[in-house]
Write an enzyme that holds these catalytic residues in place. Structure first.
Site, PDB file in Angstrom:
ATOM      1  N   ARG A 239       0.849  -1.181   0.000  1.00 18.94           N
ATOM      2  CA  ARG A 239       0.000   0.000   0.000  1.00 18.94           C
ATOM      3  C   ARG A 239       0.889   1.236   0.000  1.00 18.94           C
ATOM      4  NH1 ARG A 239      -3.777  -2.181  -1.387  1.00 18.94           N
ATOM      5  NH2 ARG A 239      -5.901  -2.295  -0.556  1.00 18.94           N
ATOM      6  N   GLU A 268      -1.979   8.014  -4.233  1.00 17.30           N
ATOM      7  CA  GLU A 268      -2.281   7.620  -5.614  1.00 17.30           C
ATOM      8  C   GLU A 268      -3.726   7.980  -5.972  1.00 17.30           C
ATOM      9  OE1 GLU A 268      -1.384   3.401  -4.813  1.00 17.30           O
ATOM     10  OE2 GLU A 268      -3.480   2.942  -5.297  1.00 17.30           O
ATOM     11  N   HIS A 286      -0.905   0.290  -9.608  1.00 16.09           N
ATOM     12  CA  HIS A 286      -1.684  -0.538  -8.675  1.00 16.09           C
ATOM     13  C   HIS A 286      -2.407  -1.669  -9.429  1.00 16.09           C
ATOM     14  CE1 HIS A 286      -3.786  -0.405  -4.493  1.00 16.09           C
ATOM     15  NE2 HIS A 286      -3.708  -1.654  -4.946  1.00 16.09           N
TER      16      HIS A 286
END
Ligand code: GLV
Ligand code: GLV
Length: 331
Positions: A239, A268, A286
């Site tokens: 993360r 993000e 991601h």
């Protein structure tokens, strides 16, 4: 009356169809993430929400939506949910573990190889027409096979990566985690438990696979980067926020570590400009769990959870992956 549910981000149409068999469904058909306020406005009066880590469920949402019963997260990580606040109000939360473990582990290894072997940088070099000749020292990287892999966070995904590393690449695996693995699992993964300092000092490649929480915020910052080998690579598929991206950009620029591979970022989809500026980092948006099969499995598992938790379908009352099962016991 059929329960009303909100699908906060567009998802596979066949999964929405499954939800429509049981519920009145409102779907965010837009190609954008609703703001927190929009989410709250749409969720009022509904009993369930199907969402991704791009939306938060916190005390403000719970306060504004007292009829909410179930939060189904289409992700294994759930730092976007305030689970204790949900529990306190009797709201069940679910996630999507297991179905993405092997796919995500594949990606961790892919990102490690791409980073250590400079694949993204080499491709940019070729595409930009700079490749004029073969040269003995062109794009030399670092070996992966036979080196030491450090794993910070040894959950299901960490173990799947360690298995690939130990058996596929003959790596020594060292790891740090809240709890130790059972001895026979350590043996099968060729893995040795170490303190965090030793992990930082000894890893040739350091893989971050721990959940985000206030306790893991900036688990790798300037001080930790300073302890790593100058030849080391750092991979984050966990993360954003676990790494201090500003400190990492600085360390990469000054070559205090060799390279990094990042699939997740603080804040993000924004990416720290310092990371966009340095060549020795591989950046992906991601996508570690993003294969056709696994994303469909995650989407269906989130739907299974929502359907069962709202008392429908063959598993009514028994959602497959609850995060706060004590809520079910209290119902
Ligand atoms: C994706 O990041 C997930 O947590 O599943
Ligand atoms: C995290 O939940 C994992 O599956 O490793």
């Amino acid at each position: 009356m059929r329960p009303a549910v909100l699908v906060a981000r567009k998802v596979f149409p066949q999964v929405v169809e499954r939800l429509r068999e049981h519920f009145d469904v409102e779907v965010n058909e837009e190609e954008r993430v609703w703001s927190h306020e929009e989410l709250i406005a749409r969720l009022r009066g509904k009993q369930g929400v199907y969402l991704t880590p791009t939306n938060r469920i916190d005390a403000a949402v719970l306060e504004a939506c007292p009829g909410l019963k179930v939060v189904a997260n289409m992700a294994v990580g759930y730092n976007n949910l305030d689970v204790p606040a949900c529990s306190a109000r009797g709201v069940l939360c679910t996630n999507t573990p297991d179905v993405l473990t092997e796919t995500t582990a594949d990606f961790g290894i892919a990102l490690l190889l791409a980073t250590a072997r400079r694949m993204a940088e080499a491709e940019r070099f070729l595409r930009s027409g700079q490749w004029s000749n073969w040269s003995f020292d062109m794009m030399m990287g670092r070996d992966v096979h036979g080196t030491t892999l450090g794993v910070l966070g040894m959950g299901r995904i960490g173990q799947a990566i360690a298995r690939r590393a130990a058996h596929g690449f003959r790596m020594q695996v060292i790891y740090h985690n809240r709890s130790r693995l059972a001895p026979e699992i350590e043996v099968s993964l060729n893995a040795r438990y170490v303190g965090k300092e030793e992990l930082l000092r000894e890893s040739d490649h350091l893989m971050l696979v721990l959940p985000y929480s206030p306790a893991s915020h900036h688990a790798v910052g300037a001080a930790e980067l300073a302890q790593m080998k100058r030849s080391a690579t750092l991979i984050n598929i966990a993360r954003g926020g676990i790494v201090d991206d500003a400190a990492l950009a600085e360390a990469l620029r000054e070559r205090r570590i060799a390279a990094a591979g990042l699939d997740v970022f603080e804040g993000e989809p924004a990416v720290h400009p310092g990371l966009l500026d340095v060549p020795n980092v591989v950046l992906t948006p991601h996508i570690a769990s993003a294969t056709v099969r696994t994303r469909l499995a995650m989407a269906n598992l989130a739907a299974d959870n929502l359907i069962a938790a709202l008392g429908c379908g063959p598993r009514a009352g028994q959602p497959p992956s609850p995060l706060n099962p004590e809520v079910l016991a209290r119902r």
